[in-house]
Design an enzyme around this catalytic site. Structure first.
Site, PDB file in Angstrom:
ATOM      1  N   ILE A  59      10.402   6.793  30.047  1.00 26.35           N
ATOM      2  CA  ILE A  59      11.953   6.682  29.730  1.00 26.35           C
ATOM      3  C   ILE A  59      12.292   5.744  28.839  1.00 26.35           C
ATOM      4  O   ILE A  59      12.255   4.911  28.650  1.00 26.35           O
ATOM      5  CB  ILE A  59      12.668   5.948  31.308  1.00 26.35           C
ATOM      6  CG1 ILE A  59      12.202   6.885  32.674  1.00 26.35           C
ATOM      7  CG2 ILE A  59      14.396   6.074  31.095  1.00 26.35           C
ATOM      8  CD1 ILE A  59      12.983   6.564  33.769  1.00 26.35           C
ATOM      9  N   LEU A  61      14.794   3.855  26.444  1.00 26.04           N
ATOM     10  CA  LEU A  61      15.863   2.905  26.585  1.00 26.04           C
ATOM     11  C   LEU A  61      16.990   3.249  25.383  1.00 26.04           C
ATOM     12  O   LEU A  61      16.463   3.847  24.216  1.00 26.04           O
ATOM     13  CB  LEU A  61      15.459   1.534  26.385  1.00 26.04           C
ATOM     14  CG  LEU A  61      14.202   0.955  27.299  1.00 26.04           C
ATOM     15  CD1 LEU A  61      13.962  -0.557  27.136  1.00 26.04           C
ATOM     16  CD2 LEU A  61      14.663   1.356  28.847  1.00 26.04           C
ATOM     17  N   VAL A  86       8.670   2.121  29.797  1.00 22.68           N
ATOM     18  CA  VAL A  86       9.830   2.088  29.061  1.00 22.68           C
ATOM     19  C   VAL A  86       9.671   2.355  27.506  1.00 22.68           C
ATOM     20  O   VAL A  86       8.911   2.036  27.033  1.00 22.68           O
ATOM     21  CB  VAL A  86      10.717   0.962  29.260  1.00 22.68           C
ATOM     22  CG1 VAL A  86      11.294   0.560  30.775  1.00 22.68           C
ATOM     23  CG2 VAL A  86       9.905  -0.387  28.991  1.00 22.68           C
ATOM     24  N   LYS A  87      10.431   3.246  26.961  1.00 23.63           N
ATOM     25  CA  LYS A  87      10.211   3.615  25.611  1.00 23.63           C
ATOM     26  C   LYS A  87      11.161   2.899  24.800  1.00 23.63           C
ATOM     27  O   LYS A  87      12.658   2.867  24.847  1.00 23.63           O
ATOM     28  CB  LYS A  87      10.527   5.386  25.534  1.00 23.63           C
ATOM     29  CG  LYS A  87       9.564   6.086  26.235  1.00 23.63           C
ATOM     30  CD  LYS A  87      10.059   7.618  26.166  1.00 23.63           C
ATOM     31  CE  LYS A  87       9.965   8.049  25.053  1.00 23.63           C
ATOM     32  NZ  LYS A  87      10.232   9.552  25.187  1.00 23.63           N
ATOM     33  N   ILE A  88      10.728   2.254  24.009  1.00 26.63           N
ATOM     34  CA  ILE A  88      11.451   1.193  23.088  1.00 26.63           C
ATOM     35  C   ILE A  88      11.443   1.520  21.707  1.00 26.63           C
ATOM     36  O   ILE A  88      10.020   1.701  21.160  1.00 26.63           O
ATOM     37  CB  ILE A  88      11.001  -0.383  23.243  1.00 26.63           C
ATOM     38  CG1 ILE A  88      11.265  -0.797  24.762  1.00 26.63           C
ATOM     39  CG2 ILE A  88      11.798  -1.111  22.206  1.00 26.63           C
ATOM     40  CD1 ILE A  88      10.781  -2.015  25.080  1.00 26.63           C
TER      41      ILE A  88
END
Length: 224
Positions: A59, A61, A86-88
């Protein structure tokens, strides 16, 4: 190589899980926008229920600064589940957020918006689990995405990093095969990219010929 789907469409996820070995699902605001506004956390939970725990959910961010990225990550883990990647994005604030979150304990992070070798090298040094190379966007700025993937794979191997290279922002089957040939560990694409690849006149004719020739011999359009 791992195959991921860029979609929030539950029907398409269910459909393609029965066609290809789906490794997981990736979400970005652009992907969500294509389907229309949804109750985000509840919909993400539905995707998790559909794909199960053996497949991974990634997902994106959306915050810009480090403090808000950290809060975004914590909100996703609290409201969906702690196994989400989490995709940063690999800005300076993004790198700072990755370092902070990794120091807090085990967590899953996919570093995104990778356009350069230095971004990838630093993300690996921070022990990102996946590194998403933006293939189409690299091409759009006259970059060489297969060369970038090859270079990052070599760097990871030479330095014994476990980060997987994911080719993302895929717009064509040619990009999927080029990423595979360059050594990508994973690719993520919209289901329609694969559907269009099989809308092939030669393939359609071959299938029709098989059936028509069988019918001419046995007066039926199946073997059973």
């Amino acid at each position: 190589m791992e195959f991921f789907l860029d979609t929030i469409n539950l029907d398409k996820i269910a459909q393609f899980q029965e066609i290809i070995p789906v490794a997981g699902v990736t979400l970005t605001p652009s992907i969500i926008k294509r389907e229309g506004k949804v109750d985000f956390f509840e919909h993400a939970k539905k995707i998790r229920q559909l794909i199960g725990t053996k497949r991974t959910l990634h997902i994106q961010l959306v915050a810009a600064d480090c403090e808000q990225l950290i809060k975004d990550a914590q909100a996703v883990w609290q409201n969906v589940d702690s196994e989400v990647f989490v995709k940063i994005p690999l800005s300076l604030d993004g790198l700072k957020a990755i370092q902070y979150l990794k120091k807090q304990g085990p967590c899953h992070i996919t570093a995104t918006a990778t356009y350069s070798r230095i971004q990838g090298m630093l993300a690996m040094a921070e022990h990102a689990n996946y590194l998403a190379v933006y293939t189409s966007r690299v091409e759009n700025i006259d970059g060489d995405f297969p060369g970038l993937i090859k270079s990052l794979k070599t760097y990871a191997a030479n330095n014994h990093y476990g980060t997987k290279i994911m080719a993302s922002s895929i717009k064509s089957v040619r990009q999927i095969t080029a990423a595979a040939e360059a050594g990508a560990d994973a690719v993520t694409f919209a289901p329609d990219v694969l559907t269009k690849a099989f809308e092939n006149g030669a393939l359609t004719k071959a299938l029709t010929d098989f059936t028509d020739d069988w019918e001419a011999l046995y007066n039926k359009r199946h073997i059973y």
